[in-house]
Enzyme design. Sequence first.
Site, PDB file in Angstrom:
ATOM      1  N   ALA B  35       0.680  -1.434   0.155  1.00  0.00           N
ATOM      2  CA  ALA B  35       0.154   0.080  -0.201  1.00  0.00           C
ATOM      3  C   ALA B  35       0.692   1.500  -0.218  1.00  0.00           C
ATOM      4  O   ALA B  35       2.358   1.246   0.441  1.00  0.00           O
ATOM      5  CB  ALA B  35      -0.813   0.505   1.260  1.00  0.00           C
ATOM      6  N   ASP B  36       0.443   2.049  -0.743  1.00  0.00           N
ATOM      7  CA  ASP B  36       1.095   3.233  -0.204  1.00  0.00           C
ATOM      8  C   ASP B  36       0.107   4.371   0.497  1.00  0.00           C
ATOM      9  O   ASP B  36      -0.917   3.961   1.061  1.00  0.00           O
ATOM     10  CB  ASP B  36       1.017   4.455  -1.952  1.00  0.00           C
TER      11      ASP B  36
END
Lengths: 245, 77
Positions: B35-36
């Site tokens: 994930a960012d």
Amino acid sequence: MFDLTGKRALVTGASGGIGGAIAKALHGAGATVGLSGTRVEPLEALAAELGDNAHVLPCNLSDAAAVDALPKDAIAAMGGLDILVNNAGITRDQIFMRMSDEEWQSVLDVNLTSSMRLCRGVMRPMMKARWGRIINISSIVGATGNPGQVNYAAAKAGMVGMTKSIAYEVASRGITANAVAPGFIATAMTDKLNDDQKAAINTKIPAGRMGTPEEIAAAVLYLASPEAGYVTGTTVHVNGGMAML
Amino acid sequence: MSDIADRVKKIVVEHLGAEEDKVVENASFIDDLGADSLDTVELVMAFEEEFGIEIPDDAAETIQTFGDAVKFISEAS
């Protein structure tokens, strides 16, 4: 060419010359528009002129709580929010040596902070929709500076940096953020100038005339369109060549 | 595994395109599941919607792993 059917747009400062023209252009392309401003009467008049798919959403942009509530009100009225146009602005011109904290702060609050709050308020629905258009109306003076407008120029330059940073963060989610920087535009404000003053201004504009609100609205319409999906973080200067940036 | 954990896992798998067997108690959304920072915001939004709860920003920042999310949601709902 540009079809905004089914899109919902919130325009602040819609009671003014440029804001009204922006609302008309977006509405003319099929968008439902939320007309925001402090003066209800001109907003009602504009809504009546537009007919269907126009909602009046009064808001005092110097009231933080009211600003935070505006995107929610717009979504409640229109069923969603796809396009935000931060157009409202005020000036409190003063030579810098005499500029009070209040003159500085009020211009920053209304022109920059309220725009930030509205951008923040529309992020969630736009992220979910994987589509959004943020268009912040800056000004030529944000790029060039202007004597007597230290506060206004700072706010308008601030909008550009803010717009670019937002554009970075959300580009991968189908949301674009851009600015439009008008030069001298013929509105109620410039009508107050006498002919000599107008002539003096026109000599500084290669096009030899002031711009029209419709010419600003056309730039906004483009940036709001699906066709402009690959344009983000930019500033479109609409100034008759007065500053070629 | 609890019902809540199953539903959280489904959201994580769908949203991040993560492999189901990697979504374990200590799996960090950012370090382990790809994930960012924007993804983590969207995950929280998806959790709020799925479970009908409000996750305030300061609480959202503490939700770093799959286990954090399950624990927070179990306590909140």
